[in-house]
Design a protein around this motif. Structure first.
Motif, PDB file in Angstrom:
ATOM      1  N   GLU A 180      -6.237  15.139   4.675  1.00  0.00           N
ATOM      2  CA  GLU A 180      -6.822  14.026   3.584  1.00  0.00           C
ATOM      3  C   GLU A 180      -5.716  13.048   3.289  1.00  0.00           C
ATOM      4  OE1 GLU A 180     -10.404  14.608   1.087  1.00  0.00           O
ATOM      5  OE2 GLU A 180      -9.029  14.180  -0.411  1.00  0.00           O
ATOM      6  N   THR A 181      -6.137  11.659   2.935  1.00  0.00           N
ATOM      7  CA  THR A 181      -5.055  10.796   2.540  1.00  0.00           C
ATOM      8  C   THR A 181      -5.660  10.073   1.224  1.00  0.00           C
ATOM      9  OG1 THR A 181      -4.587  10.566   4.726  1.00  0.00           O
ATOM     10  CG2 THR A 181      -4.084   8.643   3.224  1.00  0.00           C
ATOM     11  N   GLY A 182      -4.803  10.156   0.114  1.00  0.00           N
ATOM     12  CA  GLY A 182      -4.959   9.360  -0.940  1.00  0.00           C
ATOM     13  C   GLY A 182      -4.156   8.108  -1.034  1.00  0.00           C
ATOM     14  N   ARG A 183      -4.702   7.035  -1.614  1.00  0.00           N
ATOM     15  CA  ARG A 183      -3.997   5.672  -1.465  1.00  0.00           C
ATOM     16  C   ARG A 183      -3.957   4.734  -2.710  1.00  0.00           C
ATOM     17  NH1 ARG A 183      -7.373   6.170   3.057  1.00  0.00           N
ATOM     18  NH2 ARG A 183      -6.132   5.978   5.136  1.00  0.00           N
ATOM     19  N   VAL A 184      -3.105   4.181  -2.790  1.00  0.00           N
ATOM     20  CA  VAL A 184      -2.967   3.154  -4.262  1.00  0.00           C
ATOM     21  C   VAL A 184      -2.092   1.964  -3.807  1.00  0.00           C
ATOM     22  CG1 VAL A 184      -0.754   4.153  -4.841  1.00  0.00           C
ATOM     23  CG2 VAL A 184      -2.146   3.099  -6.523  1.00  0.00           C
ATOM     24  N   THR A 185      -2.557   0.713  -4.453  1.00  0.00           N
ATOM     25  CA  THR A 185      -2.037  -0.488  -4.109  1.00  0.00           C
ATOM     26  C   THR A 185      -1.281  -0.804  -5.108  1.00  0.00           C
ATOM     27  OG1 THR A 185      -3.997  -1.360  -2.737  1.00  0.00           O
ATOM     28  CG2 THR A 185      -2.358  -2.809  -3.473  1.00  0.00           C
ATOM     29  N   VAL A 186       0.103  -1.298  -4.992  1.00  0.00           N
ATOM     30  CA  VAL A 186       1.179  -1.221  -6.046  1.00  0.00           C
ATOM     31  C   VAL A 186       1.476  -3.005  -5.905  1.00  0.00           C
ATOM     32  CG1 VAL A 186       3.469  -1.109  -6.735  1.00  0.00           C
ATOM     33  CG2 VAL A 186       2.342   0.974  -5.627  1.00  0.00           C
ATOM     34  N   SER A 187       1.497  -3.425  -7.183  1.00  0.00           N
ATOM     35  CA  SER A 187       1.630  -4.868  -7.409  1.00  0.00           C
ATOM     36  C   SER A 187       2.747  -4.938  -8.305  1.00  0.00           C
ATOM     37  CB  SER A 187       0.346  -5.464  -8.067  1.00  0.00           C
ATOM     38  OG  SER A 187       0.706  -6.990  -8.118  1.00  0.00           O
ATOM     39  N   VAL A 188       3.831  -5.731  -7.935  1.00  0.00           N
ATOM     40  CA  VAL A 188       4.950  -5.971  -8.869  1.00  0.00           C
ATOM     41  C   VAL A 188       5.280  -7.393  -9.260  1.00  0.00           C
ATOM     42  CG1 VAL A 188       7.477  -5.840  -8.940  1.00  0.00           C
ATOM     43  CG2 VAL A 188       6.177  -4.103  -7.674  1.00  0.00           C
ATOM     44  N   TYR A 189       5.525  -7.758 -10.639  1.00  0.00           N
ATOM     45  CA  TYR A 189       5.442  -8.980 -10.880  1.00  0.00           C
ATOM     46  C   TYR A 189       6.748  -9.008 -11.698  1.00  0.00           C
ATOM     47  CZ  TYR A 189       4.008  -7.343 -15.546  1.00  0.00           C
ATOM     48  OH  TYR A 189       3.613  -6.522 -16.766  1.00  0.00           O
ATOM     49  N   LYS A 190       7.161 -10.591 -11.855  1.00  0.00           N
ATOM     50  CA  LYS A 190       8.574 -10.869 -12.574  1.00  0.00           C
ATOM     51  C   LYS A 190       8.346 -10.856 -13.885  1.00  0.00           C
ATOM     52  CE  LYS A 190      10.499 -13.255  -8.513  1.00  0.00           C
ATOM     53  NZ  LYS A 190      11.017 -14.442  -7.906  1.00  0.00           N
ATOM     54  N   HIS A 191       9.578 -10.745 -14.753  1.00  0.00           N
ATOM     55  CA  HIS A 191       9.756 -10.486 -16.139  1.00  0.00           C
ATOM     56  C   HIS A 191       9.326 -11.863 -16.684  1.00  0.00           C
ATOM     57  CE1 HIS A 191      10.935  -9.297 -19.918  1.00  0.00           C
ATOM     58  NE2 HIS A 191      11.515 -10.587 -20.218  1.00  0.00           N
ATOM     59  N   GLY A 192       8.085 -12.086 -17.679  1.00  0.00           N
ATOM     60  CA  GLY A 192       7.954 -13.411 -18.255  1.00  0.00           C
ATOM     61  C   GLY A 192       6.650 -14.007 -17.524  1.00  0.00           C
ATOM     62  N   GLU A 193       6.142 -13.399 -16.361  1.00  0.00           N
ATOM     63  CA  GLU A 193       4.987 -13.770 -15.815  1.00  0.00           C
ATOM     64  C   GLU A 193       3.695 -12.824 -16.086  1.00  0.00           C
ATOM     65  OE1 GLU A 193       5.836 -13.742 -11.435  1.00  0.00           O
ATOM     66  OE2 GLU A 193       7.148 -15.591 -11.477  1.00  0.00           O
ATOM     67  N   LYS A 233       0.852  -1.148  -0.130  1.00  0.00           N
ATOM     68  CA  LYS A 233      -0.008   0.087  -0.051  1.00  0.00           C
ATOM     69  C   LYS A 233       0.934   1.153   0.002  1.00  0.00           C
ATOM     70  CE  LYS A 233      -3.745  -2.208   2.444  1.00  0.00           C
ATOM     71  NZ  LYS A 233      -4.614  -2.172   3.700  1.00  0.00           N
ATOM     72  N   LEU A 234       0.563   2.267  -0.852  1.00  0.00           N
ATOM     73  CA  LEU A 234       1.234   3.542  -0.985  1.00  0.00           C
ATOM     74  C   LEU A 234       0.330   4.376  -0.829  1.00  0.00           C
ATOM     75  CD1 LEU A 234       4.214   4.154  -1.571  1.00  0.00           C
ATOM     76  CD2 LEU A 234       3.509   4.679  -4.076  1.00  0.00           C
ATOM     77  N   SER A 235       0.558   5.614   0.248  1.00  0.00           N
ATOM     78  CA  SER A 235      -0.544   6.442   0.230  1.00  0.00           C
ATOM     79  C   SER A 235       0.212   7.961   0.412  1.00  0.00           C
ATOM     80  CB  SER A 235      -1.227   6.331   1.703  1.00  0.00           C
ATOM     81  OG  SER A 235      -0.498   6.083   2.591  1.00  0.00           O
ATOM     82  N   ILE A 236      -0.514   9.000   0.147  1.00  0.00           N
ATOM     83  CA  ILE A 236      -0.039  10.459   0.224  1.00  0.00           C
ATOM     84  C   ILE A 236      -1.214  10.853   1.287  1.00  0.00           C
ATOM     85  CG2 ILE A 236      -1.197  10.996  -1.795  1.00  0.00           C
ATOM     86  CD1 ILE A 236       0.735  13.240  -2.124  1.00  0.00           C
TER      87      ILE A 236
END
Length: 1144
Positions: A1105-1118, A1093-1096
């Motif tokens: 006030e708070t803004g939020r975003v969910t970051v998803s990292v996947y590997k190369h070829g997946e 979770k990333l938030s400002i």
């Protein structure tokens, strides 16, 4: 021939046998004689041993019977001396067996005093003494002496005051004290001291420091300019030498005397011990000490020092410290210090190497920042400079701490008062306190202590009985002495009212078959008021418990105890009671046998006491015995004994018929004890208990009875008491046998102080004893009467005329005619016209006030005061035979509670109500105090919106709080919440909108009118995340992620980014860019650790006030994985647009 020879032989043999028989007889007689002698000698030795054993047993029994607990017969007393004078404290201890005495000083807890060059201690069998030669102010404080007891120890202490010696310059301050050395190095140290209590009448502007090398008498000045605070670095000292330091204070008038020299200090390297290593060998039985210098590598050009920083910052100087280079090398190091204020580095130590790792820098420009660096120097060269220090600037001036906020004074004894004070409300803990006293009516403050007190209570001795005093306290700190605290209320020096001490001197005065009459002496200390009675306990020695004798207090000091068992042994103890309560229990009396007295001689007299003590004479009084024996008492014999002696000498050769006797021709200053024996026709009875010790000496201020004849021809006797306390009373008697006949004598007791009497006085030079005085009033000579009392003090040349009931009959001209030998003169005073009228008006006013004060009345009417804590103090002063202050504290300022309060006089049981208008008026200050305590409106951002509030000391519904928005009254609703707590009134605006901007007003009612508090929210906008962040951002490893959003708010918000609820530090792969209202975060070379979770969070004074975003990292070829629902954030209402750019 043969026959004759045989006959001769036989004769010789016979003679020999005769001689042998005689010799044997003599030997037998001698043996018998010696045996008899030895038997007698053995018997004598046996008898001697038996007698010695019996004597030893009797001695042990007597010692056990004569055992007494240790007591201070002559206690320590307080001393006041000047600097450089000697002090001698002495006390006498009585005990059997003799106790061990130890002298202990309470200047520092548990410090057992030892003999030094200035201090000598003597502890004999009965006496202990401590002598301090050449006293300093550091020697001031409590000294105590202890004697061991079964329960621990008995302690007695006294305070020693050390005054400032007279300075060479008039008006110069007192000398500083407690000079101490800190942070000792090879060539420098920090010196501290305590500012003096006496500034000489003008503020202290600084201090001069002097040093002296031990072994010399030369004192060298260390600072050219006076040090402004009580701490200063001393530089330029020589390694290995030993120094002492002293300090002088400076004011406008001059320089003080020097302080006591500090303890000797040797200049050494503090790091020397750290460079020594102990290496064990021989299984740890031995060690080798090796210096690290021997293990250091051989380095020519040294390395630079490290960790350059300021270890101490003051207004006058900055102390720099640093660490030695590592490795250091084997060669000795010194250092160069450089500073920079703008562009160029300059030498700070004037090309003189510094030998230690500290250096004091002076004369820095105030308000300017400097950076410092240090170079190492050895015989091979100079190192590169160290890293510069952080910016350093000179410190602010250390101001004195605030004084205590409250000082209270309480009665203690006839010559002392107890003073208490609070800690300062703000600032650090002071080094101590200086206490000052001032007699009411004078302007000069007197210093009580010259060494700072670390406690918050002190007993001030040496005050004048009956006088009024006020007290103040000053805090002592490194910055100097504070201003004076608020003065305490004036207090009259009198004995404090407390529980009395125990009665003493129990004696058996008469005994029947089942009763005993016991008498005792009064307590030594009555507790400042009248003794109301006594309680007795009895103890049968064959039992364990004590039993009460009386339930109601005994008014007299003689009591008959009944219902006892004949032949049993009893002991008694007692308690004294006054208005405060019951005092401590006395020591048990001697053991008395309950057996009826049948002896023909009279019993012992009792209550032997001394009065009218003068330099060579005194009066002895006693009470007759209760048991008269075979006939009435026919006389008394008086015996005297000097204190410390066991020899009693009979005073009168002929028996006395009265119960009093005047003794004359006594030696002035000697201490005596007296006892009395009664006589009847059968003989002289047992002696009374001894009187209390009395010193034959006239007390200062003793007055005699004045005898005179008034204008009507009546004889009058007048006596003026020099000192009156609450328990003082006049008791007149005739021939020491009772009060005079009331039908013929009038007794009048008056308080002549400030009672409206007029005193006319004249002071001339000393006169001879034959001087004559004639006072003439309107042509008629005056004589001394009770209404016109004349005092003529020839020794001091003082003439006084005291006129009672000053009135019209006293208008006229007064003339004093003096004649001394051939010299004559006269002095005239005219009391007529306006001068007489003015004097009469003043006398009438004082007389009226004096009459008003005699009887239950208010000295000060009921009044109220509102404190800063919003407490209402109701106070009034009431008096009758004694004064007291009644105070009611109302902490919750509730007017309904206030109306219930009244002031009562507990000792007269008379209700003294205040005027109703006074009580009702308290509701207004209560409300006014509460409303005025309301703070200005404040704004607090919350997660739901904006909270507007005001803080109060105490909330009550009577304030009637009302909220307004742009002059329109607000009502609670879905978006507006209103409420109060015990100390807060608040309005909560949920989900603020544009229409919520404007002026907000809180209206409070103070009992008379409305008071308003306002705040304007126009043009203000709480912080918001307007748009930009997506709900989810998916990205491949090793790519760059950029997230952009738009924010708003006035004032401009603070921006904080979070990753999994932890604050992000922007370095390495994380970067942030802000352009106006656009905020971009960039994460380079993303990896699986960036998933989450990333938030400002944006915040300003109006909201957040708070803004939020969910970051998803996947590997190369997946393929990108779908995040589980618990990881996904809720949809954000304000996120209308996303901007996610992937950069390779």
């Amino acid at each position: 021939m043969r026959r004759e020879a045989a006959i001769l032989d036989l004769e010789e043999r016979g003679q020999k046998r005769i001689r042998f028989g005689n010799d044997m007889e003599k030997l037998e007689k001698a043996v018998i004689k010696h045996c008899r002698f030895l038997r007698v000698k053995a018997d004598k030795k046996a008898l001697r041993r038996k007698a010695e054993a019996k004597a030893q047993l009797e001695k042990e029994v007597m010692e056990l019977l004569s055992c007494r607990a240790p007591m201070f017969w002559i206690p320590l007393r307080a001393h006041a001396v000047w600097e450089n004078m000697s002090i001698k404290l002495e006390c006498t201890v009585l005990a059997n067996p003799p106790p061990e005495v130890s002298s202990k000083c309470l200047l520092s807890p548990g410090e057992l005093l030892k003999e030094t060059d200035r201090r000598q201690i003597k502890c004999d069998d009965r006496e202990a003494s401590l002598t301090v030669s050449c006293a300093y102010k550091e020697d001031e404080g409590f000294y105590s002496v202890r004697i061991p007891t079964q329960d621990g120890y008995n302690e007695q202490r006294a305070y020693v005051f050390v005054r400032d010696a007279l300075a060479e310059t008039a008006g110069a301050p007192g000398s500083p004290l407690n000079v101490q050395c800190h942070d000792v190095n090879k060539n420098s140290l920090i010196l501290s001291w305590v500012t003096p209590s006496n500034n000489g009448g003008s503020p202290i502007i600084g201090y001069y420091i002097e040093r002296c090398e031990v072994g010399t008498d030369e004192w060298v000045l260390c600072n050219d300019k006076p040090a402004k605070t009580c701490r200063f670095p001393v530089w330029g000292l020589t390694e290995g030498k030993t120094y002492q330091f002293r300090v002088k204070a400076v004011n406008r008038a001059g320089v003080s005397n020097p302080s006591k020299a500090s303890d000797p200090v040797t200049m050494i390297d503090p790091n020397e011990g750290k460079r020594l290593m102990n290496i064990p060998y021989d299984d740890g039985m031995r060690t080798i000490i090796v210096s690290k210098d021997e293990l250091e590598p051989k380095i020519k050009i040294p390395l630079p020092p490290t960790n350059v920083h300021a270890s101490e910052i003051r207004e006058d100087y900055v102390v720099l410290s640093w660490d030695e280079p590592d490795p250091r090398g084997q060669e000795p190091l010194s250092y160069y210090v450089e500073k920079v204020g703008s562009d160029l580095w300059q030498m700070a130590n004037l090309d003189i190497p510094v030998n230690s790792t500290t250096f004091a820098v002076f004369d820095l420009d105030k308000g300017k920042s400097y950076r410092f660096r240090v170079r190492s120097v050895n015989k091979y060269g100079v190192s590169q400079p160290s890293l510069p220090s952080e910016p350093i600037s000179s410190g602010e001036r250390i101001a004195p701490l605030p004084p205590p906020s409250q000082v209270l004074a309480f009665r203690d004894t006839n010559t002392s008062a107890v003073v208490q004070w609070s800690k300062p409300k703000t600032g650090e803990e002071p080094l101590g306190y200086y206490l000052y006293s001032r007699e009411v009516g004078t302007e000069e403050w007197q210093t009580v202590n010259n060494k700072p007190l670390t406690c918050h209570e002190f007993t001030v001795p040496g005050l004048r009985t009956g006088k009024q005093y006020v007290f103040c306290v000053k805090s002592v700190s490194e910055g100097g002495v504070s201003d004076r605290s608020p003065e305490s209320e004036a207090i009259t020096v009198r004995q404090a009212i407390s529980c009395p001490s125990a009665p003493r001197g129990f004696a058996l005065l008469n005994c029947g078959k089942d009763s005993m009459t016991i008498g005792w002496k009064p307590p030594k200390h009555k507790g400042g008021t009248t003794i109301l009675g006594y309680f007795l306990d009895q103890h049968d020695v064959s039992e364990i418990d004590w039993h009460e004798v009386n339930m109601k207090p005994i008014a007299q000091r003689v009591y008959t105890v009944t219902n006892l068992s004949e032949g049993h042994f009893y002991e008694f103890r007692g308690y004294a009671m006054n208005i405060v309560g019951v005092g401590k229990v006395s020591e048990p009396s001697d053991i008395f046998k309950c057996e009826e007295w049948t002896m023909p001689e009279p019993g012992p007299p009792y209550d032997v006491r001394c009065t009218e003590v003068r330099d060579t004479s005194l009066m002895i009084h006693w009470e007759p015995p209760l048991y008269t024996g075979a006939g009435p008492v026919t006389g008394y014999y008086v015996y005297a004994c000097e204190e410390g002696s066991d020899t009693w000498e009979q005073v009168n050769k002929q028996p006395l018929s009265s119960t009093h006797m005047k003794l004359s021709d006594l030696e002035t200053g000697k201490c005596y004890l007296f006892r009395v024996r009664a006589q009847n026709k059968a003989g002289i009875g047992p002696p009374s208990l001894p009187s209390d010790p009395v010193v034959v000496k006239t007390r200062p201020g003793t007055n005699e009875i004045e005898v005179g004849v008034d204008e009507e021809g009546f004889i009058y006797l007048a006596f003026e008491a020099p000192e009156m306390v609450d328990t003082s009373e006049f008791i007149w008697s005739k021939d020491y046998e009772g009060a005079p006949n009331p039908d013929r004598v009038d007794i009048i007791t008056k308080d002549d102080r400030q009672n409206g009497d007029v005193k006319l006085w004249l002071e001339v030079e000393k006169l001879s004893p034959e001087a004559e005085l004639h006072l003439i009033f309107n042509g008629k000579e005056l004589s001394s009467t009770p209404t016109h009392k004349i005092n003529f003090d020839r020794a001091n040349g003082l003439v006084e005329l005291i006129i009672q009931d000053f009135g019209e009959d006293d208008r006229g001209t007064y003339t004093a005619q003096l004649k001394d030998g051939k010299a004559e003169n006269q002095f005239t005073l005219a009391l007529v016209g306006d001068e007489f009228d003015k004097l009469k008006a003043e006398a009438d006013a004082k007389k009226k006030d004096w009459k008003r004060k005699h009887g239950p009345h208010f000295i000060e009417q009921l009044q109220w005061k509102v404190t800063e804590k919003c407490e209402v103090l109701l106070t009034c002063k009431v008096t009758s035979s004694m004064k007291f202050l009644s105070t009611v504290v109302i902490r919750r300022c509730d007017p309904h509670f206030v109306k219930k309060h009244r002031c009562f006089s507990y000792h007269t049981q008379n209700r003294l109500p205040a005027h109703s208008s006074q009580v009702k008026s308290l509701s207004t200050p209560c409300f006014l105090c509460l409303v005025l305590s309301a703070s200005p409106l404040k704004v607090q951002p919350t997660a739901e919106g904006i909270k507007i509030y005001s803080e109060v000391n105490y909330y009550t519904d009577a304030m009637k709080p009302t909220w307004y928005h742009n002059e329109k009254r607000l009502a609670a609703g879905d978006r507006l919440k209103m409420g109060t707590t015990l100390d807060q009134i608040w309005l909560h605006i949920l989900d603020p909108k544009e229409s919520d901007k404007g002026k907000y007003t809180l209206e409070l009612f103070d009992g008379k009118e409305a008071r308003k508090l306002s705040i304007d929210l126009s043009g203000k906008e709480r912080a918001k995340v307007v748009r930009g962040l997506p709900d989810v951002a998916t990205i491949m490893e090793n790519k760059t992620l950029c997230l952009t959003c738009i924010i708003s708010g006035d004032p401009y918000p603070e921006i904080t980014w979070y990753k999994n609820e932890k604050v992000i530090e922007f370095k390495d792969r994380y970067k942030m860019e802000v352009k106006d209202t656009i905020v971009t975060i960039t994460i380079e070379n993303v990896c699986s650790d960036d998933t989450g979770k990333l938030s400002i969070h944006v915040k300003n004074k109006w909201g957040s006030e708070t803004g939020r975003v969910t970051v998803s990292v996947y590997k190369h070829g997946e393929e990108p994985k779908e995040l589980p629902p618990e990881v996904l954030p809720p949809l954000q209402k304000l996120a209308n647009e996303s901007d996610c750019r992937l950069n390779k």
